[in-house]
Motif scaffolding. Structure first.
Motif, PDB file in Angstrom:
ATOM      1  N   ARG A  88       0.825  -1.216   0.000  1.00 18.22           N
ATOM      2  CA  ARG A  88       0.000   0.000   0.000  1.00 18.22           C
ATOM      3  C   ARG A  88       0.854   1.259   0.000  1.00 18.22           C
ATOM      4  O   ARG A  88       0.504   2.262  -0.645  1.00 18.22           O
ATOM      5  N   ALA A  89       1.976   1.212   0.707  1.00 17.45           N
ATOM      6  CA  ALA A  89       2.856   2.382   0.744  1.00 17.45           C
ATOM      7  C   ALA A  89       3.415   2.695  -0.636  1.00 17.45           C
ATOM      8  O   ALA A  89       3.528   3.862  -1.029  1.00 17.45           O
ATOM      9  N   ALA A  90       3.770   1.655  -1.391  1.00 16.34           N
ATOM     10  CA  ALA A  90       4.303   1.874  -2.743  1.00 16.34           C
ATOM     11  C   ALA A  90       3.265   2.552  -3.629  1.00 16.34           C
ATOM     12  O   ALA A  90       3.585   3.481  -4.393  1.00 16.34           O
ATOM     13  N   LEU A  91       2.008   2.096  -3.536  1.00 13.08           N
ATOM     14  CA  LEU A  91       0.942   2.741  -4.318  1.00 13.08           C
ATOM     15  C   LEU A  91       0.751   4.183  -3.881  1.00 13.08           C
ATOM     16  O   LEU A  91       0.578   5.082  -4.716  1.00 13.08           O
ATOM     17  N   ASP A  92       0.805   4.397  -2.577  1.00 15.60           N
ATOM     18  CA  ASP A  92       0.595   5.745  -2.041  1.00 15.60           C
ATOM     19  C   ASP A  92       1.685   6.692  -2.521  1.00 15.60           C
ATOM     20  O   ASP A  92       1.407   7.824  -2.934  1.00 15.60           O
ATOM     21  N   TYR A  93       2.944   6.236  -2.477  1.00 13.85           N
ATOM     22  CA  TYR A  93       4.056   7.069  -2.936  1.00 13.85           C
ATOM     23  C   TYR A  93       3.910   7.430  -4.410  1.00 13.85           C
ATOM     24  O   TYR A  93       4.300   8.517  -4.839  1.00 13.85           O
ATOM     25  N   ALA A  94       3.327   6.495  -5.185  1.00 10.93           N
ATOM     26  CA  ALA A  94       3.169   6.729  -6.627  1.00 10.93           C
ATOM     27  C   ALA A  94       1.890   7.488  -6.953  1.00 10.93           C
ATOM     28  O   ALA A  94       1.632   7.793  -8.123  1.00 10.93           O
ATOM     29  N   GLY A  95       1.081   7.785  -5.935  1.00 13.76           N
ATOM     30  CA  GLY A  95      -0.170   8.501  -6.175  1.00 13.76           C
ATOM     31  C   GLY A  95      -1.239   7.645  -6.796  1.00 13.76           C
ATOM     32  O   GLY A  95      -2.163   8.163  -7.439  1.00 13.76           O
ATOM     33  N   ILE A  96      -1.154   6.317  -6.609  1.00  9.58           N
ATOM     34  CA  ILE A  96      -2.137   5.399  -7.165  1.00  9.58           C
ATOM     35  C   ILE A  96      -3.129   5.024  -6.073  1.00  9.58           C
ATOM     36  O   ILE A  96      -2.737   4.476  -5.040  1.00  9.58           O
ATOM     37  N   PRO A  97      -4.422   5.295  -6.239  1.00  9.09           N
ATOM     38  CA  PRO A  97      -5.410   4.933  -5.207  1.00  9.09           C
ATOM     39  C   PRO A  97      -5.449   3.420  -5.003  1.00  9.09           C
ATOM     40  O   PRO A  97      -5.330   2.648  -5.958  1.00  9.09           O
ATOM     41  N   PHE A  98      -5.601   3.006  -3.770  1.00  8.01           N
ATOM     42  CA  PHE A  98      -5.688   1.583  -3.461  1.00  8.01           C
ATOM     43  C   PHE A  98      -7.121   1.096  -3.692  1.00  8.01           C
ATOM     44  O   PHE A  98      -8.068   1.664  -3.166  1.00  8.01           O
ATOM     45  N   ASP A  99      -7.268   0.047  -4.499  1.00  9.02           N
ATOM     46  CA  ASP A  99      -8.576  -0.521  -4.827  1.00  9.02           C
ATOM     47  C   ASP A  99      -8.790  -1.761  -3.956  1.00  9.02           C
ATOM     48  O   ASP A  99      -8.153  -2.795  -4.155  1.00  9.02           O
ATOM     49  N   ASP A 100      -9.695  -1.649  -2.974  1.00  7.17           N
ATOM     50  CA  ASP A 100      -9.962  -2.776  -2.084  1.00  7.17           C
ATOM     51  C   ASP A 100     -10.412  -4.016  -2.842  1.00  7.17           C
ATOM     52  O   ASP A 100     -10.215  -5.143  -2.382  1.00  7.17           O
ATOM     53  N   GLY A 101     -11.036  -3.806  -4.005  1.00  7.48           N
ATOM     54  CA  GLY A 101     -11.520  -4.944  -4.785  1.00  7.48           C
ATOM     55  C   GLY A 101     -10.407  -5.795  -5.363  1.00  7.48           C
ATOM     56  O   GLY A 101     -10.665  -6.921  -5.812  1.00  7.48           O
ATOM     57  N   LEU A 102      -9.169  -5.265  -5.366  1.00  6.23           N
ATOM     58  CA  LEU A 102      -8.039  -6.028  -5.911  1.00  6.23           C
ATOM     59  C   LEU A 102      -7.220  -6.689  -4.809  1.00  6.23           C
ATOM     60  O   LEU A 102      -6.124  -7.181  -5.060  1.00  6.23           O
ATOM     61  N   GLU A 103      -7.745  -6.703  -3.585  1.00  9.32           N
ATOM     62  CA  GLU A 103      -7.062  -7.360  -2.465  1.00  9.32           C
ATOM     63  C   GLU A 103      -7.807  -8.634  -2.087  1.00  9.32           C
ATOM     64  O   GLU A 103      -9.039  -8.646  -1.983  1.00  9.32           O
ATOM     65  N   ARG A 104      -7.048  -9.708  -1.886  1.00 12.02           N
ATOM     66  CA  ARG A 104      -7.619 -10.966  -1.422  1.00 12.02           C
ATOM     67  C   ARG A 104      -6.759 -11.506  -0.279  1.00 12.02           C
ATOM     68  O   ARG A 104      -5.532 -11.491  -0.366  1.00 12.02           O
ATOM     69  N   ARG A 105      -7.421 -11.965   0.789  1.00 10.82           N
ATOM     70  CA  ARG A 105      -6.718 -12.494   1.951  1.00 10.82           C
ATOM     71  C   ARG A 105      -7.020 -13.980   2.102  1.00 10.82           C
ATOM     72  O   ARG A 105      -8.174 -14.397   2.013  1.00 10.82           O
ATOM     73  N   GLY A 106      -5.984 -14.744   2.339  1.00  7.20           N
ATOM     74  CA  GLY A 106      -6.150 -16.174   2.522  1.00  7.20           C
ATOM     75  C   GLY A 106      -5.050 -16.718   3.398  1.00  7.20           C
ATOM     76  O   GLY A 106      -4.693 -16.114   4.411  1.00  7.20           O
ATOM     77  N   VAL A 107      -4.493 -17.860   3.006  1.00  9.85           N
ATOM     78  CA  VAL A 107      -3.339 -18.427   3.692  1.00  9.85           C
ATOM     79  C   VAL A 107      -2.205 -18.544   2.687  1.00  9.85           C
ATOM     80  O   VAL A 107      -2.413 -18.474   1.475  1.00  9.85           O
TER      81      VAL A 107
END
Length: 346
Positions: free
Chosen positions: A210-229
Motif C-alpha cells: 500500500r505504501a508503494a501505491l501511495d508514494y506513486a499517487g495510485i489509489p488503493f482498490d480494495d476490490g483487488l485485495e484478497r486475503r487467505g493463507v
C-alpha cells in the motif's frame, strides 16, 4: 601482630545465579518440585507451577550446563519447506559449530496436529537454547522457556512475544520494492494476495504494498485485495477470483512464492500468459521460483543469515547477555526474473 585486611563482603548473587534451593524456599515448595517445573514434567499443581514459573522469570534464572554435556541449539520447525529449513539450519550450524555446539532440529507437526504440547519434550532434552521457526509459538510458550532458564529466539513469529526476541526479514521494504518494480514497468491495476491479518509479516507486506501505491499517487482498490493463507491452493483460488473480475489486474503481488505458484496455475486455467497478460511477483525466493516457466520475480529473504543471527542471539543469551533489541530485521533483495513485464497497451 598481623592486621586484618579489608573486610570482604559476601558477593550478592547476580541475576540468574540463584540456586534451585533458593527458588524453592521463595516459592514455599521443595527443590524437586522446582526441578519438575524446570524440566516440563507433570505432578505439579497448576497454581504451584505458575508461582514457581513467575519466580524463575522474575529472577532471570539461567540453567547451568551440566559438566561433560555437549551444548546443543535446538531448532523447531512446523511443516517448513525443505529448501527454507536447510538454509536456516546452515546459518545456525555456521555459528553454533564455531562455538563447539551441536545443532538439533525437530518438526512438531504431528504433535500440533493431535493437540499435544511440544514444549515439555523439548525442555526434557535440556537444550542450551531454542530457536523456533513456526507460527504456533505463543507468549505462553515463551513464558515456559523463560521459567526453565532456556533462551528462546523466534524466527518471524506471527504475533508479539515480548520479551522473547524475534529475527526476520524486513517484510515492509521487501513488498515495497516488489510493488515499485511493477509500478516502474507501467502497471497501475495491481492485485495483492496476502496471508492472515493476525500474521505480523503478512500485515507488514500488505502495508509495504500500500505504501508503494501511495508514494506513486495510485489509489488503493480494495476490490483487488484478497486475503487467505500462504499456500499454493489459496493462491490459486484467490487469483481465480481476481482474474474473473470485469477489470482484472494486470499484475499480482503475492504474500509468498507458494501463493505465486497458485497464481501461475490460475493464469493457465484462464488462458493468460505470464508475463504477456499478467505479471507476478512472489516473496521468499524458494528453490522452485527459479525453475518455473517463466522464472518468478520475487523478493529474496536471507534465510541463512536469519538462522545465523538467531543462533548468535540465542547463544549470547545463554551466556547471560540480555538482547539489545526486541526485533532484528535483515534486508531483503528483489530478484527480477521473467514473470514481470510492462502491461499490454490499452
Amino acid at each position: 601482630m598481623i592486621e586484618d585486611g579489608p573486610r570482604r563482603h559476601p558477593r550478592k548473587p547476580r541475576r540468574g545465579d540463584l540456586p534451585i534451593a533458593t527458588i524453592a524456599e521463595l516459592a514455599g515448595v521443595s527443590p524437586p518440585t522446582v526441578s519438575k517445573v524446570l524440566n516440563g514434567r507433570g505432578g505439579v499443581g497448576e497454581q504451584t507451577r505458575r508461582r514457581v514459573e513467575a519466580l524463575l522469570r522474575d529472577h532471570g534464572y539461567r540453567r547451568r550446563q551440566a559438566a561433560g554435556v555437549t551444548p546443543c541449539v535446538e531448532v523447531v520447525f512446523h511443516q517448513m519447506l525443505p529448501s527454507i529449513a536447510m538454509e536456516i539450519l546452515r546459518g545456525v550450524q555456521q555459528v553454533a559449530g564455531a562455538r563447539d555446539c551441536t545443532v538439533g532440529f525437530t518438526d512438531v507437526h504431528r504433535r500440533v496436529l493431535v493437540g499435544q504440547s511440544w514444549v515439555e519434550p523439548m525442555l526434557r532434552r535440556q537444550p542450551t537454547a531454542v530457536i523456533t521457526v513456526l507460527s504456533q509459538v505463543t507468549a505462553e510458550h515463551s513464558a515456559q522457556f523463560a521459567a526453565s532458564g532456556v533462551p528462546l529466539v523466534a524466527v518471524d513469529p506471527i504475533g508479539d512475544l515480548f520479551p522473547t526476541p524475534a529475527v526476520g526479514a524486513n517484510n515492509w521494504s521487501g513488498a515495497l520494492a516488489g510493488t515499485r518494480h511493477l509500478l516502474d514497468l507501467g502497471h497501475r491495476r495491481i492485485g495483492v494476495l496476502t496471508g492472515p491479518v493476525k500474521d505480523l509479516s503478512a500485515r507488514a507486506r500488505l502495508d509495504g504494498f500500500r505504501a508503494a501505491l501511495d508514494y506513486a499517487g495510485i489509489p488503493f482498490d480494495d476490490g483487488l485485495e484478497r486475503r487467505g493463507v500462504l499456500t499454493f491452493d489459496s493462491g490459486r483460488e484467490l487469483a481465480a477470483e481476481l482474474l474473473s473480475r470485469p477489470a482484472p489486474p494486470t499484475a499480482v503481488v503475492c504474500g509468498n512464492d507458494l501463493q505465486a505458484l497458485g497464481v501461475y496455475a490460475a493464469a493457465r486455467e484462464a488462458d493468460l500468459r505470464i508475463p504477456d497478460d499478467l505479471s507476478v511477483v512472489g516473496f521468499d525466493d524458494i528453490d522452485q521460483a527459479a525453475w518455473l516457466a517463466p522464472p518468478l520475480t520475487t523478493v529474496r529473504q536471507p534465510f541463512g543469515e536469519i538462522g545465523a543471527t538467531a543462533a548468535r542471539l540465542a547463544l549470547s543469551m545463554a551466556d547471560g547477555h540480555a538482547p539489545a533489541q526486541e526485533r532484528y530485521e535483515l534486508n531483503t533483495a528483489l530478484v527480477v526474473r521473467g514473470s514481470t513485464a510492462p502491461p499490454r497497451a490499452g
